[in-house]
Design a protein around this motif. Structure first.
Motif, short mmCIF file in Angstrom:
data_model
loop_
_atom_site.label_atom_id
_atom_site.label_comp_id
_atom_site.label_asym_id
_atom_site.label_seq_id
_atom_site.Cartn_x
_atom_site.Cartn_y
_atom_site.Cartn_z
N SER A 156 -5.85 -9.52 -9.53
CA SER A 156 -5.37 -8.08 -10.23
C SER A 156 -6.42 -7.36 -10.64
CB SER A 156 -4.35 -8.66 -11.24
OG SER A 156 -4.83 -9.61 -12.33
N HIS A 157 -7.34 -7.90 -11.47
CA HIS A 157 -8.41 -7.20 -12.02
C HIS A 157 -9.43 -6.33 -11.01
CE1 HIS A 157 -11.29 -5.87 -15.23
NE2 HIS A 157 -12.29 -6.30 -14.34
N THR A 158 -9.62 -7.22 -9.89
CA THR A 158 -10.38 -6.61 -8.96
C THR A 158 -9.68 -5.24 -8.09
OG1 THR A 158 -11.46 -8.61 -8.31
CG2 THR A 158 -11.71 -6.94 -6.68
N ILE A 159 -8.58 -5.71 -7.92
CA ILE A 159 -7.79 -4.34 -7.34
C ILE A 159 -7.61 -3.14 -8.23
CG2 ILE A 159 -5.27 -3.55 -6.59
CD1 ILE A 159 -4.61 -6.58 -6.02
N VAL A 160 -7.50 -3.41 -9.48
CA VAL A 160 -7.63 -2.14 -10.44
C VAL A 160 -8.97 -1.58 -10.39
CG1 VAL A 160 -7.64 -1.39 -12.86
CG2 VAL A 160 -6.00 -3.09 -12.00
N GLU A 161 -10.15 -2.27 -10.37
CA GLU A 161 -11.62 -2.00 -10.21
C GLU A 161 -11.60 -1.01 -8.91
OE1 GLU A 161 -14.45 -5.24 -12.43
OE2 GLU A 161 -13.88 -5.27 -10.17
N VAL A 162 -11.20 -1.59 -7.95
CA VAL A 162 -11.26 -0.85 -6.48
C VAL A 162 -10.72 0.51 -6.52
CG1 VAL A 162 -10.81 -0.92 -4.18
CG2 VAL A 162 -11.46 -2.87 -5.21
N GLY A 174 -3.38 4.50 -3.19
CA GLY A 174 -2.45 3.67 -2.98
C GLY A 174 -3.02 2.32 -2.22
N THR A 175 -3.01 1.16 -3.21
CA THR A 175 -3.34 -0.13 -2.45
C THR A 175 -2.36 -1.06 -1.97
OG1 THR A 175 -5.65 0.15 -3.78
CG2 THR A 175 -4.99 -2.14 -2.81
N TYR A 176 -2.39 -1.60 -0.90
CA TYR A 176 -1.30 -2.46 -0.22
C TYR A 176 -2.05 -3.84 0.16
CZ TYR A 176 2.07 1.49 -0.05
OH TYR A 176 2.95 2.22 -0.63
N LEU A 177 -1.46 -4.87 -0.33
CA LEU A 177 -2.16 -6.28 0.47
C LEU A 177 -0.96 -6.86 0.87
CD1 LEU A 177 -4.26 -7.57 -2.52
CD2 LEU A 177 -5.04 -6.13 -0.48
N ARG A 178 -1.32 -7.91 2.08
CA ARG A 178 -0.08 -8.69 2.73
C ARG A 178 0.56 -9.28 1.46
NH1 ARG A 178 -1.09 -10.95 8.30
NH2 ARG A 178 -2.88 -9.64 9.03
N GLU A 179 1.67 -9.70 1.43
CA GLU A 179 2.45 -10.30 0.48
C GLU A 179 1.95 -11.73 0.35
OE1 GLU A 179 7.10 -9.85 -0.72
OE2 GLU A 179 6.65 -11.17 1.24
N VAL A 200 6.87 5.46 -5.93
CA VAL A 200 6.19 4.32 -5.29
C VAL A 200 5.80 3.47 -6.49
CG1 VAL A 200 5.47 5.49 -3.21
CG2 VAL A 200 4.14 5.78 -5.24
N PRO A 201 6.81 2.60 -7.01
CA PRO A 201 6.37 1.82 -8.32
C PRO A 201 5.46 0.71 -7.42
CG PRO A 201 8.66 1.46 -7.32
CD PRO A 201 8.19 2.64 -6.62
N VAL A 202 4.53 0.25 -8.47
CA VAL A 202 3.72 -1.09 -8.32
C VAL A 202 4.64 -2.38 -8.04
CG1 VAL A 202 2.18 -2.40 -9.06
CG2 VAL A 202 1.64 -0.11 -9.18
N GLY A 203 4.35 -3.14 -7.13
CA GLY A 203 5.20 -4.32 -7.25
C GLY A 203 6.12 -4.43 -6.22
N ARG A 257 2.68 -3.42 -2.70
CA ARG A 257 1.97 -2.33 -3.38
C ARG A 257 1.49 -3.00 -4.63
NH1 ARG A 257 5.99 1.14 -3.99
NH2 ARG A 257 5.92 1.94 -2.04
N VAL A 258 0.04 -3.12 -4.78
CA VAL A 258 -0.28 -3.68 -5.98
C VAL A 258 -1.16 -2.66 -6.93
CG1 VAL A 258 -0.93 -5.93 -4.80
CG2 VAL A 258 -2.57 -4.12 -4.71
N ALA A 259 -1.16 -1.41 -6.62
CA ALA A 259 -2.15 -0.59 -7.44
C ALA A 259 -1.68 1.04 -6.73
CB ALA A 259 -3.45 -0.85 -7.55
N VAL A 260 -1.37 1.78 -7.90
CA VAL A 260 -1.35 3.14 -7.39
C VAL A 260 -2.01 4.15 -8.64
CG1 VAL A 260 0.04 5.23 -7.19
CG2 VAL A 260 0.69 3.22 -6.29
N GLU A 261 -3.33 4.70 -8.10
CA GLU A 261 -4.18 5.41 -9.05
C GLU A 261 -4.07 6.70 -8.70
OE1 GLU A 261 -6.62 5.22 -12.67
OE2 GLU A 261 -5.69 3.46 -11.60
N HIS A 262 -3.99 7.87 -9.67
CA HIS A 262 -3.80 9.28 -9.20
C HIS A 262 -4.53 10.10 -10.33
CE1 HIS A 262 -0.36 9.94 -11.65
NE2 HIS A 262 0.17 8.50 -11.53
N THR A 263 -4.48 11.36 -10.21
CA THR A 263 -4.91 12.25 -11.01
C THR A 263 -3.53 13.01 -11.53
OG1 THR A 263 -5.62 13.75 -9.31
CG2 THR A 263 -7.18 12.32 -10.47
#
Length: 830
Positions: free
Chosen positions: A297-303, A316-321, A358-361, A342-348
């Motif tokens: 989870s920390h790596t996903i946020v870093e990316v 927006g980052t998506y990974l296989r379930e 598009v909620p995370v999770g 959907r594991v992360a959504v980062e935006h400005t």
């Protein structure tokens, strides 16, 4: 420089020129606080007139100010992005734009203004830094004249001189470049009325957000390369010196620009070098920011944070379930049924704008007509220069009751796969605001390289998470879940892995219920660490459980365990401490196989001592006898058994650790768990101790004599009725009348079995009231009864079937003088 055409790039030469930059700072109230000489030239206002006035009255920076007031000139076309933001420090990314400024006086000149706006945050009042330049200088046929007075010099940049068809401002994302110290040192010259602290704060933010560039071809960005910041190439500096020498000899600038000295192609090389260098530096920075942790989870946020806002505005980052769940997945490309989490959504954008839509999770599949499906099946990036209305409708159809179109329509999109070892783990959806340049082919290559690096980091984190989960599951399955209350004693345990990277080991503890309300307590340690030691530990623990259920004496159990270790392999060694607690007799029966001795804390005076036991040899040595000892204990005494990882520190005598263990065990505590925690803290297991720790503490409560009833019966059928009557009276005395019928029936069956089928000369009946009702029937025949299936007309085989059905637990075991058959009934709730 190369300028693209429909038929391909055409080589052109250009003379490096310089244009001044106007530098303006706006405070939190929207008022100008700093106004440079370049700003006076470009906008026509002196510093005294500009400072303190609303910036919207003076600057054509549409969208970067809270409201756009029309200043002294009219902006005819090409206004900048609509940021809809304020000057309260919440602008999270730089903005850029272009405006045409017409002077209000008759016959006034027309200026083509390019501008860049940097948001500023921090304790000072400054909230916006604006840089602006006149683009008409880029297309002027002659090189602009420069002032001779040094006080009128401004930050400026090297720019192409040739005629160009399209000019657009942008940002070259560049940090930690050579010359950053020089930039910090010369900033007071650019902002003369600012303090050193203020200038340092602002320059740090400029370096973070990027420096301005001019995009004037379809493929390349040319850095403005301010004198006060970005380092130049040595070739450019040498070329400038040659041009000055040529001018001194009277050589026309146009002749030199045409390549008189053979330098005409160097500018094209410089442009290409700058564009490639920009992306390489960005990828290098991203690589340094991701992968600092193996936590998925920390790596996903870093990316996600590494690309926003530097490369994109939304990620927006998506990974296989299965990747998120730490599970495996089938081989081959994904299909339309594959669920993507959907594991992360980062935006400005403003806070909360994306969270509801598009909620995370959330997990969802993607149909074949979407660019996301094309990306994850092909494994290649998919570039969509602009999301059309039609495509926006198709994408929005996947989001039930949520309209995502306002968030994506007309934005540039790049979908990049996150893959490692040719397996697609997920993908990233990158979106740019309408105001930013669209993703191009070079961005596609940059995104693919970024995704490749991120995918490898994510895969490493995934594998680590998976292995950690396997190790935890393995260790958890091998360590027992001990009941905190056993017959006559309370138990608390602790297990601590020796290292974070090796979660499994060979340390274990256990407790086994024995006939006669006794409890076997075990602590062992397989030498070594890792999966091999854990596997050996599992085999030894199972063997101890089996042999303890046979009620073997401690020394005989260790003897059999040593023989088993010899058969399993000669390379395995283990230590083991085995103790049997008899709460009725108030006695401990212990044997040791090379283990550290236990600590006994006396309840009477709080004194603690290491029990003096025959040490014995470790399990697996072979051919060594084991001895046992008996120790009298009183109700309330505490027995502490642990592995050497708790007391042994490399470089220290183990006697120091044993002394600390003995002392800390004697400290009073409100509960067993608190007592264990006190010991752990006292011995500092998180410091220099690198071995696993297994700790078992038992409070020996004992069973009072009035809670035990014992009778000896004759081997005669008439004794069956007497046994029922004795049980009924005793239960009435203990106020357990509710158990009378069940207990009488079961006792009757067990006594009848002895009278009918054994060759016994005596029958002993015992009732124990301690947490449950325990009944034991003992005789001197070693033949154990077995559970049989009785036929419809069968005369025998129903007695133990009745016991098995009505009793909470039941069992049989051999004793030195015969056998015991027992059962337990749960006490009624009060």
């Amino acid at each position: 420089m190369e300028r693209g055409t429909p038929d391909g790039p055409v080589a052109k030469s250009a003379l490096a020129g310089r244009i001044p930059l106007a530098v303006v700072v706006v405070d939190g109230a929207g008022l100008v606080s700093h106004w440079s000489v370049g700003a006076r030239r470009l906008f026509g206002y002196a510093k005294e007139e500009a400072v303190g006035r609303p910036a919207g009255d003076l600057l054509p920076v549409h969208g970067a100010l809270p409201e756009d007031r029309e200043p002294h000139g009219a902006y005819d076309d090409g206004l900048g992005p609509d940021l809809e933001t304020s000057l309260d420090g919440r602008i999270s990314y730089p903005a850029a734009g272009r405006a045409r400024l017409t002077e209000p006086e008759p016959g006034g000149t027309r200026a083509d203004v390019l501008w860049w706006a940097y948001p500023l945050v921090g304790p000072g009042p400054e909230r916006l830094l604006v840089l602006a330049a006149d683009a008409t200088r880029l297309t002027a046929p002659e090189r602009p004249e420069w002032p001779e007075r040094p006080e009128e010099s401004e930050a400026s940049g090297d720019l192409g001189r040739e005629q160009v068809e399209r000019i657009a401002p942008g940002f070259a994302l560049h940090t930690d470049f050579p010359g950053a110290d020089e930039l910090a040192g010369r900033l007071p010259e650019i902002l003369p009325s600012m303090s050193v602290d203020e200038s340092s704060r602002i320059v740090a933010q400029i370096l973070e957000l990027g420096y301005p560039v001019l995009e004037f071809s379809q493929h390349d960005r040319v850095p403005v390369t301010p004198d006060w910041g970005v380092a130049r190439r040595a070739e450019r500096k040498a070329r400038k010196e040659r041009a000055e020498r040529a001018a001194a000899r009277g050589v026309p600038p146009s002749a030199y620009a045409a390549g008189a000295d053979g330098d005409g192609d160097d500018d094209g090389e410089d442009i290409e070098y700058a564009a490639v260098r920009e992306r390489l530096e960005f990828l290098n920075e991203v690589s340094g920011r991701i992968g600092s942790s193996l936590d998925l989870s920390h790596t996903i946020v870093e990316v996600s944070r590494a690309v926003v806002p530097r490369f994109t505005d939304v990620a927006g980052t998506y990974l296989r379930e299965q990747v998120v769940a730490g599970e495996g997945f089938p081989e081959g490309p994904p299909d339309e049924t594959t669920l993507w989490h959907r594991v992360a959504v980062e935006h400005t954008d403003e806070p909360g704008r994306w969270d509801d839509v598009v909620p995370v999770g959330e997990s969802m599949p993607f149909p074949a007509h979407t660019p996301f499906f094309q990306c994850m099946t092909s494994g290649d990036p998919v570039l969509v220069p602009r999301i059309t209305e039609e495509m926006g409708n198709a994408i929005a159809s996947q989001f039930e009751k949520r309209d995502i179109r306002p968030l994506i329509n007309h934005r540039s999109m790049l979908v990049v796969p996150l893959k490692a070892r040719n397996v697609v783990l997920g993908f990233m959806i990158l979106l740019r605001h309408k105001e930013r340049p669209v993703f191009n082919d070079m961005d596609r290559v940059t995104g693919a390289e970024l995704a490749a690096r991120a995918g490898l980091v994510l895969d490493n984190a995934r594998m680590y998470t998976y292995q950690e989960s396997v190790a935890d599951t393995l260790q958890d399955s091998m360590l027992p879940h001990i009941e905190p209350r056993m017959s006559g004693c309370d138990i608390a345990t602790r297990y601590l892995p020796g290292t974070l990277l090796g979660r499994v080991g060979g340390d274990w503890f256990d407790s086994v219920k024995l006939p006669g309300s006794r409890t076997a307590l075990v602590v062992g340690d397989v030498m070594g660490h890792g999966l091999n030691s854990a596997a050996m530990m599992g085999q030894l623990r199972t063997a101890v459980q089996t042999m303890a259920a046979l009620d073997l004496p401690p020394e005989q159990l260790l003897r059999n365990l040593d023989d088993l270790a010899q058969r399993l392999g000669e390379h395995y060694l283990a230590t083991c401490l085995y103790a049997v607690y008899d709460p009725i007799a108030g006695e401990l029966h212990l044997a040791n196989a090379g283990h550290i001795p236990p600590v006994l804390v006396r309840a009477e005076d709080g004194r603690s001592e290491l029990l003096d036991l025959p040490t014995g040899a470790p399990i697996g040595v072979g051919g060594v006898p084991f001895e046992s000892v008996r120790v009298r204990v009183a109700p309330g005494d505490r027995l502490l058994m642990c592995t050497d990882g708790l007391v042994e520190v490399r470089g220290e005598d183990i006697g120091v650790g044993l002394a600390t263990l003995t002392e800390s065990a004697a400290h009073p505590a409100a509960s067993m768990d608190e007592a264990c925690d006190t010991i752990i803290r006292a011995l500092n297991t998180g410091g220099g101790r690198k071995d696993d720790v297994a700790l078992l503490m038992a409070r020996l409560n004992g069973i009072a004599a009035e809670s035990v009833a014992h009778w000896r019966l004759a081997v005669d059928p008439s004794e069956v009725g007497r046994a029922r009557e004795l049980v009924r009276e005793q239960l009435r005395a203990w106020s357990l009348d509710a158990l009378g019928d069940s207990a009488e029936l079961l006792v009757s069956e067990l006594v009848t079995n002895v009278v009918r089928h054994s060759r016994s000369t005596r029958v002993d009946l015992r009732l124990v009231h301690a947490g449950a009702l325990l009944c034991e029937v003992e005789d001197d025949d070693h033949t154990l009864p077995t559970l049989l299936s009785a036929g419809p007309d069968g005369e025998f085989g129903r007695g133990l079937r009745v016991v098995s059905t009505l009793a909470k637990e039941w069992g049989t075991s051999r004793t030195n003088s015969g056998k015991t058959v027992w059962f337990e009934l749960s006490l009624p709730r009060r």
